[in-house]
Structures are given as C-alpha cells and as structure tokens.
Design a protein around this motif. Structure first.
Motif, mmCIF file in Angstrom:
data_model
loop_
_atom_site.group_PDB
_atom_site.id
_atom_site.type_symbol
_atom_site.label_atom_id
_atom_site.label_comp_id
_atom_site.label_asym_id
_atom_site.label_seq_id
_atom_site.Cartn_x
_atom_site.Cartn_y
_atom_site.Cartn_z
ATOM 1 N N ARG A 1 35.072 52.556 21.530
ATOM 2 C CA ARG A 1 36.524 52.631 21.421
ATOM 3 C C ARG A 1 37.155 53.075 22.742
ATOM 4 O O ARG A 1 38.193 52.559 23.158
ATOM 5 N N PHE A 2 36.510 54.010 23.432
ATOM 6 C CA PHE A 2 37.028 54.488 24.713
ATOM 7 C C PHE A 2 37.059 53.363 25.740
ATOM 8 O O PHE A 2 38.048 53.181 26.459
ATOM 9 N N ARG A 3 35.974 52.590 25.803
ATOM 10 C CA ARG A 3 35.919 51.466 26.745
ATOM 11 C C ARG A 3 36.977 50.418 26.411
ATOM 12 O O ARG A 3 37.639 49.884 27.296
ATOM 13 N N ARG A 4 37.122 50.122 25.135
ATOM 14 C CA ARG A 4 38.128 49.123 24.735
ATOM 15 C C ARG A 4 39.528 49.569 25.131
ATOM 16 O O ARG A 4 40.361 48.755 25.536
ATOM 17 N N ALA A 5 39.794 50.872 25.029
ATOM 18 C CA ALA A 5 41.116 51.386 25.395
ATOM 19 C C ALA A 5 41.359 51.283 26.896
ATOM 20 O O ALA A 5 42.509 51.157 27.342
ATOM 21 N N GLN A 6 40.290 51.334 27.681
ATOM 22 C CA GLN A 6 40.431 51.262 29.127
ATOM 23 C C GLN A 6 40.770 49.862 29.626
ATOM 24 O O GLN A 6 41.408 49.709 30.676
ATOM 25 N N ILE A 7 40.334 48.838 28.901
ATOM 26 C CA ILE A 7 40.456 47.466 29.396
ATOM 27 C C ILE A 7 41.900 47.080 29.715
ATOM 28 O O ILE A 7 42.189 46.588 30.813
ATOM 29 N N PRO A 8 42.869 47.242 28.808
ATOM 30 C CA PRO A 8 44.238 46.837 29.154
ATOM 31 C C PRO A 8 44.832 47.641 30.303
ATOM 32 O O PRO A 8 45.650 47.119 31.076
ATOM 33 N N ILE A 9 44.424 48.900 30.441
ATOM 34 C CA ILE A 9 44.958 49.731 31.523
ATOM 35 C C ILE A 9 44.434 49.251 32.874
ATOM 36 O O ILE A 9 45.203 49.019 33.819
ATOM 37 N N ILE A 10 43.110 49.067 32.965
ATOM 38 C CA ILE A 10 42.516 48.669 34.240
ATOM 39 C C ILE A 10 42.881 47.235 34.593
ATOM 40 O O ILE A 10 43.207 46.917 35.741
ATOM 41 N N SER A 11 42.847 46.334 33.593
ATOM 42 C CA SER A 11 43.201 44.940 33.874
ATOM 43 C C SER A 11 44.663 44.815 34.268
ATOM 44 O O SER A 11 45.024 44.004 35.130
ATOM 45 N N GLY A 12 45.520 45.636 33.657
ATOM 46 C CA GLY A 12 46.932 45.623 34.041
ATOM 47 C C GLY A 12 47.129 46.086 35.474
ATOM 48 O O GLY A 12 47.956 45.533 36.214
ATOM 49 N N THR A 13 46.354 47.083 35.873
ATOM 50 C CA THR A 13 46.420 47.556 37.256
ATOM 51 C C THR A 13 45.941 46.481 38.215
ATOM 52 O O THR A 13 46.547 46.260 39.280
ATOM 53 N N ALA A 14 44.842 45.806 37.856
ATOM 54 C CA ALA A 14 44.319 44.736 38.709
ATOM 55 C C ALA A 14 45.326 43.594 38.836
ATOM 56 O O ALA A 14 45.527 43.035 39.925
ATOM 57 N N TYR A 15 45.962 43.253 37.715
ATOM 58 C CA TYR A 15 46.979 42.193 37.745
ATOM 59 C C TYR A 15 48.159 42.596 38.628
ATOM 60 O O TYR A 15 48.659 41.799 39.436
ATOM 61 N N ALA A 16 48.599 43.855 38.502
ATOM 62 C CA ALA A 16 49.712 44.331 39.320
ATOM 63 C C ALA A 16 49.352 44.297 40.801
ATOM 64 O O ALA A 16 50.190 43.934 41.651
ATOM 65 N N LEU A 17 48.106 44.651 41.120
ATOM 66 C CA LEU A 17 47.657 44.602 42.512
ATOM 67 C C LEU A 17 47.663 43.171 43.029
ATOM 68 O O LEU A 17 48.078 42.906 44.169
ATOM 69 N N ALA A 18 47.212 42.225 42.191
ATOM 70 C CA ALA A 18 47.233 40.820 42.591
ATOM 71 C C ALA A 18 48.663 40.331 42.825
ATOM 72 O O ALA A 18 48.942 39.629 43.807
ATOM 73 N N ARG A 19 49.575 40.722 41.938
ATOM 74 C CA ARG A 19 50.973 40.306 42.092
ATOM 75 C C ARG A 19 51.633 40.958 43.304
ATOM 76 O O ARG A 19 52.554 40.395 43.891
ATOM 77 N N LEU A 20 51.149 42.133 43.687
ATOM 78 C CA LEU A 20 51.701 42.822 44.848
ATOM 79 C C LEU A 20 51.184 42.219 46.155
ATOM 80 O O LEU A 20 51.969 41.941 47.077
ATOM 81 N N ILE A 21 49.875 42.008 46.249
ATOM 82 C CA ILE A 21 49.271 41.540 47.495
ATOM 83 C C ILE A 21 49.313 40.023 47.618
ATOM 84 O O ILE A 21 49.581 39.483 48.700
ATOM 85 N N GLY A 22 49.044 39.322 46.508
ATOM 86 C CA GLY A 22 48.889 37.873 46.542
ATOM 87 C C GLY A 22 50.007 37.117 47.245
ATOM 88 O O GLY A 22 49.742 36.276 48.122
ATOM 89 N N PRO A 23 51.278 37.364 46.905
ATOM 90 C CA PRO A 23 52.353 36.583 47.535
ATOM 91 C C PRO A 23 52.483 36.777 49.041
ATOM 92 O O PRO A 23 53.116 35.962 49.721
ATOM 93 N N THR A 24 51.891 37.837 49.568
ATOM 94 C CA THR A 24 51.997 38.090 51.011
ATOM 95 C C THR A 24 50.910 37.381 51.808
ATOM 96 O O THR A 24 50.997 37.307 53.043
ATOM 97 N N LEU A 25 49.876 36.886 51.149
ATOM 98 C CA LEU A 25 48.748 36.289 51.848
ATOM 99 C C LEU A 25 49.106 34.907 52.383
ATOM 100 O O LEU A 25 49.833 34.150 51.746
ATOM 101 N N ARG A 26 48.548 34.579 53.534
ATOM 102 C CA ARG A 26 48.814 33.287 54.174
ATOM 103 C C ARG A 26 47.501 32.504 54.234
ATOM 104 O O ARG A 26 46.623 32.820 55.020
#
Length: 259
Positions: free
Chosen positions: A29-54
């Motif tokens: 249950r603890f691991r399952r609860a972590q998934i949306p938090i960590i994946s959301g952070t990873a997605y936010a990082l991609a949305r932050l860095i991705g558009p700046t890449l050339r």
C-alpha cells in the motif's frame, strides 16, 4: 537462460492460447501511494525542462520510409536516454513497454501523461512479457518502443525482445540514441541515466531499419540481435561525440545520416 533459448517454450504457450502477462506487479500500500506522487513529479520535470530543449535530428528519413510503406516501427534504444526519448516522442501514438516493478509503474504513469500507451513487461521472471500487447498495437497502427538493455541491464547489452517482436509483427527495428550537450549523469545508476539541463542542445541519431523475416530461425535471430547491438553502438558513438565535432565534421555527418 537467454530470451532466445526460452523462445520455443513461450511460442508454444502462445499457440495454446495463452497471452504474455502484462499486468503490473502487486505492491505494498505504501508503494502504491508513492506512484502518483513520484510520477507526477517526473511529469512536471519533463514539462519544465522539455520545452526548453533544442533537438537536432539525424536520420529521420529512415522512419519516414517505414511509415511511407504503411508499416510501423519497433523503436529500440539504450535505457539511459529515456528522459530525452519520452519527451521527443510524446503524443506521437507510441506504445511503450516498461517493467512491471515499482520503477516501471512510475515511468508508465509519466509516459501516459505524455500521450503514450503503455504495457508492462520483463525479460526475466517467466520470460519476455508484454510482447503480445505490443504486437497488437503495431497491427493497430501504433509504433512500439522499449529499451534494448532494460529494465536492469547490463548496460549497453541488447536483449532479444526487439528482434522477437520484429519477427512476430513484420515491422522493422529502428534503433536510435539521444545525447544532451549539458546534462547531469547519474553515475551510480546502472544505466548512467542522463537528465538534461534546461536549454541544452540535444542530438537524436536514428539508424537504418533492421528487418527480421517471419520465418527467421534461432541462428538468424541471434544474428539480428548482433546487428541491433552494432546499430545501437553506432548511433551512441555518433550522438555522444556530436558536440565535440567541428562545424565541418558535423556537416559531413549530417550528409552521412540524412542523405
């Protein structure tokens, strides 16, 4: 036991009506609860860095040729490029295979938010899994993708999965590598994962398609796996040396990969 050694048994299971297990692994249950938090952070990082890449792309003609023949691609790459690859191929109708473990479920959630379809699979614990899902997605008009050395390595050692999927689907393997000029490399990770810095230049090098005949025997499959290994090494060498080349040499390389 290698994937190719296990192939006859798994094909027999398939003929008997079985399907490759593409279910995520059961977690606490603890691991399952972590998934949306960590994946959301990873997605936010991609949305932050991705558009700046050339990005600069070498060899896109190979993909255009496969698609012009009304076929799809079995994309294959080294695990360290996942961040750069998932941003480039977002919202392009790609189905990606991730591992069924905790890390793979996090990656899968992040990919889905970037417009991918995902399935879980593994090159261990019962053999290659998820290939049936990928083959169906290829038939339905989606490209498929998974790391040739994933999910846990060894690093830069191509496994048999892409070759088996190419034989089963009739779709060619397209190997590629990406490299960021400015990035943080996680030296303690097995894959030397590369996280690009904002506004970095990135090069994407795409190799010629590798065809695998539907009647390929085990020796032929082994030969194609070696071809994939060489292609991924070639694209990695080209990408990771790109930003050290002179302008003249870069232009020569563009002619080689794009003409």
């Amino acid at each position: 036991m290698t994937e190719l050694a296990k192939l006859p048994q798994e094909l027999e299971e398939q003929r008997a009506g079985g399907a490759y297990d593409s279910r995520p692994r059961q977690l606490s249950r603890f691991r399952r609860a972590q998934i949306p938090i960590i994946s959301g952070t990873a997605y936010a990082l991609a949305r932050l860095i991705g558009p700046t890449l050339r990005y600069e792309v070498l060899g896109w003609r190979h993909i255009d040729r496969v698609h012009s023949e009304n076929r799809r691609c079995v994309y294959s790459f080294w695990h360290r490029t996942i961040f750069l690859a998932m941003w480039w191929w977002r919202n392009r109708g790609v189905t990606a295979m991730t591992s069924a473990n905790f890390d793979g479920q996090i990656l899968g959630r992040s990919l889905e938010r970037l417009g991918y379809t995902t399935t879980h699979g593994s090159s261990s614990r019962g053999g290659l899994r998820g290939l049936a899902v990928l083959a169906r997605q290829l038939r339905e008009g989606h490209d498929a993708a998974f790391a040739a050395d994933g999910p846990r390595g060894p690093r830069y050692a191509a496994k048999a999965g892409p070759v088996i999927l190419a034989r089963r689907s009739g779709c060619p393997i397209v190997g590629f590598h990406l490299f960021a000029e400015h990035a943080h490399t996680f030296e303690r990770s097995w894959d030397l994962f590369q996280l690009p810095r904002p506004f970095s230049r990135v090069v994407l090098v795409i190799g010629p398609p590798i065809e695998v005949a539907a009647d390929a025997d085990r020796d032929t499959l082994s030969s194609k796996q070696a071809d994939l290994q060489r292609m991924l090494e070639r694209t990695r060498d080209a990408a990771e040396s790109w930003f050290t080349l002179s302008a003249t040499e870069q232009e020569r390389q563009r002619a080689i990969w794009n003409d």
